[in-house]
Design a protein around this motif. Structure first.
Motif: not given
Length: 71
Positions: A25, A31-32, A34-39, A42
């Motif tokens: 991330a 951006d998409h 980075r968001e996928r990696c953050r999900r 989590e």
């Protein structure tokens, strides 16, 4: 004893995957992505937390059972 090794390995695996997702991330330029990696991070952290709780409960139960046997 072999069961404890497997659980610790699972916890370590989940934690390593969360760390990897966090690093991906941070390195992502889109951006998409980075968001996928953050999900993903989590989700792996949630699995690690569940594994840690399970390990703690197993250890407490083993201690309780060992105390019953000795009394």
């Amino acid at each position: 004893m072999a069961g404890a090794v497997i659980r610790n390995t699972n916890l370590e695996f989940f934690t390593a995957r969360a760390d990897q997702a966090r690093a991906e991330a941070e390195a992502a330029t889109l951006d998409h992505v980075r968001e996928r990696c953050r999900r993903s991070e989590e989700a792996w952290n949630a699995l690690a937390a569940k594994a840690a709780r399970s390990e703690k409960l197993r250890a407490e139960e083993a201690l309780r059972k060992s105390q019953q046997v000795t009394t």
